[in-house]
Scaffold this active site. Structure first.
Site, short mmCIF file in Angstrom:
data_model
loop_
_atom_site.label_atom_id
_atom_site.label_comp_id
_atom_site.label_asym_id
_atom_site.label_seq_id
_atom_site.Cartn_x
_atom_site.Cartn_y
_atom_site.Cartn_z
N GLN A 44 -57.37 102.19 -62.74
CA GLN A 44 -57.56 103.15 -61.66
C GLN A 44 -57.34 102.56 -60.27
OE1 GLN A 44 -57.88 106.36 -62.47
NE2 GLN A 44 -57.70 105.58 -64.55
N ASN A 45 -57.18 101.24 -60.19
CA ASN A 45 -56.91 100.63 -58.88
C ASN A 45 -55.50 101.03 -58.46
OD1 ASN A 45 -56.12 98.64 -56.77
ND2 ASN A 45 -58.17 97.87 -57.20
N ARG A 46 -55.36 101.41 -57.20
CA ARG A 46 -54.09 101.97 -56.73
C ARG A 46 -53.19 100.96 -56.05
NH1 ARG A 46 -57.42 106.47 -53.79
NH2 ARG A 46 -58.70 104.62 -53.53
N PHE A 47 -53.55 99.68 -56.09
CA PHE A 47 -52.77 98.65 -55.40
C PHE A 47 -51.29 98.69 -55.77
CE2 PHE A 47 -50.88 94.43 -55.15
CZ PHE A 47 -51.14 94.09 -53.84
N THR A 143 -57.88 99.61 -52.05
CA THR A 143 -57.16 100.37 -53.08
C THR A 143 -58.04 100.61 -54.31
OG1 THR A 143 -56.21 98.33 -54.00
CG2 THR A 143 -54.89 99.53 -52.35
#
Length: 166
Positions: A44-47, A143
């Site tokens: 789920q991290n958007r980095f 993020t």
């Protein structure tokens, strides 16, 4: 594997080479990142979505693709914290911090700008690193999925600055 409140050493080495121009520092890897042995490993991290949009590149999937993506785009990545006590992935539980020595990167690469990914990274950067290296860092919104107030579109817009610093 459960991570309780105990001293954890950062298990992932920095990603950089002599062509790196910007350095992005997080705080400390999440449980998922530690399990995957690479940065921003929580699904789920958007980095990775953010930086691939910033550089107009395809989304890297594997660790090798992510490493190549960073180096190809002149991006170095590491974390401010090298050792700490932490409960799971919760930044709010971090204590007993030992910072990473980012001179490891600065002595090799001509870093034009340092960015920190979120307020926790900024806090520890300013506390442990900024004065030692005499360089400020630009704080970008995290993020992390915990930063739900920021949509993917807003993050991309704010993170566009990293592309301008190259």
């Amino acid at each position: 594997m459960l991570y309780n409140d105990f001293m954890i050493k950062h298990p992932i080495g920095p990603v950089y080479d002599q062509n790196s121009k910007i350095l992005i520092l997080g705080s400390f890897p999440s449980v998922k990142s530690r399990e995957n042995m690479f940065y921003y490993g929580h699904p789920q991290n958007r980095f990775w979505k953010v930086v691939s949009a910033v550089f107009g590149d395809s989304l890297p999937k594997t660790v090798d693709e992510k490493r190549m993506f960073l180096l190809k785009n002149g991006v170095a990545v590491w974390d401010v914290i090298g050792v700490c006590d932490i409960e799971g992935s919760s930044d709010s539980t971090i204590k007993n911090v030992v910072p990473n020595d980012i001179n490891l990167i600065l002595n090799v690469a001509d870093i034009k700008q340092i960015f920190v990914n979120g307020k926790t990274a900024e806090k520890y950067y300013n506390k442990y690193i900024r004065e030692a290296i005499k360089r400020d860092a630009i704080c970008l919104p995290s993020t992390s999925p915990a930063n739900a107030a920021w949509s993917l579109e807003r993050l991309i817009k704010k993170w566009m600055i990293i592309g301008y610093k190259l």
